[in-house]
Scaffold this active site. Structure first.
Site, mmCIF file in Angstrom:
data_model
loop_
_atom_site.group_PDB
_atom_site.id
_atom_site.type_symbol
_atom_site.label_atom_id
_atom_site.label_comp_id
_atom_site.label_asym_id
_atom_site.label_seq_id
_atom_site.Cartn_x
_atom_site.Cartn_y
_atom_site.Cartn_z
ATOM 1 N NE ARG A 163 2.579 -16.230 2.041
ATOM 2 C CZ ARG A 163 2.252 -16.446 3.310
ATOM 3 N NH1 ARG A 163 1.066 -16.117 3.758
ATOM 4 N NH2 ARG A 163 3.135 -16.958 4.141
ATOM 5 C CB SER A 242 8.767 -17.347 -0.595
ATOM 6 O OG SER A 242 9.101 -17.196 0.740
ATOM 7 C CD GLU A 339 4.630 -16.271 -2.013
ATOM 8 O OE1 GLU A 339 4.368 -17.346 -1.455
ATOM 9 O OE2 GLU A 339 5.263 -15.360 -1.473
HETATM 10 P P1 NAP Z 1 9.568 -21.697 8.221
HETATM 11 O O1 NAP Z 1 9.292 -21.099 9.552
HETATM 12 O O2 NAP Z 1 10.888 -22.340 7.966
HETATM 13 O O3 NAP Z 1 8.437 -22.725 7.803
HETATM 14 C C1 NAP Z 1 8.441 -23.373 6.536
HETATM 15 C C2 NAP Z 1 7.028 -23.388 6.013
HETATM 16 O O4 NAP Z 1 6.254 -24.217 6.851
HETATM 17 C C3 NAP Z 1 6.430 -22.017 6.025
HETATM 18 O O5 NAP Z 1 6.220 -21.630 4.712
HETATM 19 C C4 NAP Z 1 5.176 -22.117 6.858
HETATM 20 O O6 NAP Z 1 4.000 -21.849 6.136
HETATM 21 C C5 NAP Z 1 5.092 -23.573 7.286
HETATM 22 N N1 NAP Z 1 4.981 -23.610 8.770
HETATM 23 C C6 NAP Z 1 5.996 -23.605 9.662
HETATM 24 N N2 NAP Z 1 5.516 -23.677 10.921
HETATM 25 C C7 NAP Z 1 4.178 -23.693 10.815
HETATM 26 C C8 NAP Z 1 3.125 -23.753 11.759
HETATM 27 N N3 NAP Z 1 3.374 -23.799 13.095
HETATM 28 N N4 NAP Z 1 1.857 -23.759 11.289
HETATM 29 C C9 NAP Z 1 1.598 -23.709 9.976
HETATM 30 N N5 NAP Z 1 2.553 -23.638 9.026
HETATM 31 C C10 NAP Z 1 3.825 -23.644 9.431
HETATM 32 O O7 NAP Z 1 9.312 -20.560 7.120
HETATM 33 P P2 NAP Z 1 10.268 -19.458 6.514
HETATM 34 O O8 NAP Z 1 10.408 -19.737 5.096
HETATM 35 O O9 NAP Z 1 11.480 -19.231 7.367
HETATM 36 O O10 NAP Z 1 9.393 -18.159 6.643
HETATM 37 C C11 NAP Z 1 8.878 -17.721 7.876
HETATM 38 C C12 NAP Z 1 7.560 -17.079 7.619
HETATM 39 O O11 NAP Z 1 7.716 -15.936 6.788
HETATM 40 C C13 NAP Z 1 6.591 -18.004 6.921
HETATM 41 O O12 NAP Z 1 5.306 -17.811 7.462
HETATM 42 C C14 NAP Z 1 6.672 -17.577 5.480
HETATM 43 O O13 NAP Z 1 5.474 -17.814 4.765
HETATM 44 C C15 NAP Z 1 6.957 -16.098 5.611
HETATM 45 N N6 NAP Z 1 7.719 -15.619 4.470
HETATM 46 C C16 NAP Z 1 7.108 -15.129 3.380
HETATM 47 C C17 NAP Z 1 7.845 -14.701 2.307
HETATM 48 C C18 NAP Z 1 7.250 -14.178 1.047
HETATM 49 O O14 NAP Z 1 7.970 -13.769 0.192
HETATM 50 N N7 NAP Z 1 5.984 -14.201 0.876
HETATM 51 C C19 NAP Z 1 9.222 -14.738 2.330
HETATM 52 C C20 NAP Z 1 9.826 -15.255 3.435
HETATM 53 C C21 NAP Z 1 9.069 -15.694 4.489
HETATM 54 P P3 NAP Z 1 3.416 -20.371 5.878
HETATM 55 O O15 NAP Z 1 4.136 -19.880 4.699
HETATM 56 O O16 NAP Z 1 1.993 -20.653 5.599
HETATM 57 O O17 NAP Z 1 3.624 -19.560 7.104
#
Ligand code: NAP
Length: 345
Positions: A163, A242, A339
């Protein structure tokens, strides 16, 4: 020169906060940004704003907001396997991913439905479901606002990491991204979709979908459905997605935390002395998921997402974020880092 004065901030960020900006300028050509800033009238009293979906205005903005609205989509080269595309900064990210998926240009399908712009995607190195945009960016083009020259940053020079990138650190607010070059794969039957994340796996199992023949279109549709269920609708409430990054802690600290919190998840990172811990779970464990306090809170389906009702003061949202940080720190000795870009007071 196109400069408007006394601009309400309410429609300039997805948190829809109260307040005013002194001035606003909308840029649609490279020359306009040079003409606007090179005489130094605004010195560093300006802020480059994209869609405002990752920005929280904390009060008024005493300066010039600059919106980059440079458009354009061009195929630079292609062969049987790859395609190189040049996309203007202001092109809508969701539309761009849809265009790639429809045309079977593979790589960024896991980044479906992120409410972003193409030009802001390298700044934050946007990522979701195990894909980061930096993996598919060949180079980034723009105007260096310290020497007024057009410059191109190769993928390596962009310094992409979790990020983050050079555009969010050393060159923060100093490089005006006009276009991004994406190198994508043509989808073939050998292309391996990335479906490792648990939410995708669960969806596939629950819907009895055949994993072995998944197309990028199907993956994009699955992610779109998951996101729509889990994330708030930007039209309905203020939010910036997020709010905090996922903290990286040592394995030693993680092992200690497991003694009191055996349910705490972790994910490996490249440095194998450390792990990534999900902020959403930390916030949930301190009892702050789905909490609403005077119009500001965390989303009921996702603790990491701060939401606000109606038009709020930015400082109220900042205070609420501080409250979360304090609780998480007191419980786990982990400092959450925002973030979202917090701008102003
Ligand atoms: P999630 O799938 O509930 O997972 C929670 C966190 O655990 C995530 O932030 C993810 O890290 C990490 N994670 C889960 N499975 C993983 C794996 N197999 N390997 C490595 N890391 C793992 O996450 P969520 O909040 O629903 O979001 C889904 C994805 O969308 C995530 O990748 C998240 O980063 C992204 N997202 C980004 C934003 C933003 O505003 N930047 C907003 C919503 C969602 P990572 O964040 O490193 O993937």
């Amino acid at each position: 020169m196109n400069i408007q004065s006394n601009i309400p901030l309410v429609h300039l960020s997805s948190f829809h906060t109260q307040g005013m900006a002194n001035e606003l300028s909308i840029i649609t050509t490279e020359q306009q940004i040079i003409d606007l800033l090179h005489k130094g009238k605004f010195q560093d009293r300006y802020y480059i704003l994209w869609k405002g979906n990752n920005t929280l205005f904390n009060g008024n903005f005493q300066g010039l907001l600059i919106k980059n609205e440079i458009m354009g989509k061009e195929i630079i080269s292609q062969d049987k396997e790859d395609i190189l595309l040049k996309i203007g900064g202001w092109e809508d990210w969701v539309t761009f991913v849809k265009y790639c998926v429809e045309n079977k240009y593979a790589g960024i399908e896991n980044l479906s439905e992120i409410p972003w712009t193409v030009g802001a995607s390298p700044i934050q190195n946007i990522g979701a479901y195990g894909t980061e945009v930096g993996e598919y960016i060949q180079k980034v083009e723009g105007i260096n606002l310290t020497n007024w020259k057009k410059e191109i940053f190769s993928n390596e020079e962009c310094q992409f990491w979790y990020r983050n990138s050079i555009f969010k650190t050393t060159l923060k607010n100093k490089f005006f991204i006009t276009a991004v070059y994406f190198k994508l794969k043509k989808e073939t039957t050998h292309y391996q979709v990335n479906i490792a994340y648990a939410d995708i796996q669960n969806y596939i199992e629950n819907h009895k979908i055949d994993k072995t023949t998944l197309s990028i279109k199907q993956v994009s549709e699955i992610i779109t459905t998951i996101r729509q269920k889990k994330l708030p609708n930007l039209e309905e409430r203020g939010t910036a997605g997020s709010f905090f990054k996922n903290p990286i802690i040592t394995k030693e600290q993680y092992q200690k935390l497991l003694q009191n919190f055996p349910m705490l998840k972790s994910y490996p990172i490249t440095d194998n002395t450390k792990v990534k811990v999900p902020s959403a779970q930390l916030i949930e464990l301190v009892g702050m998921k789905g909490v609403l306090d005077d119009g500001v809170g965390t989303y009921k389906n996702h603790a990491l997402i701060l939401v606000s009702k109606g038009v709020q003061q930015g400082e109220k949202i900042v205070r609420f974020a501080e409250k979360i940080k304090t609780k998480v720190y007191e419980t786990f000795a982990i400092s959450l880092e925002a973030e979202v870009n917090i701008i102003g007071a």
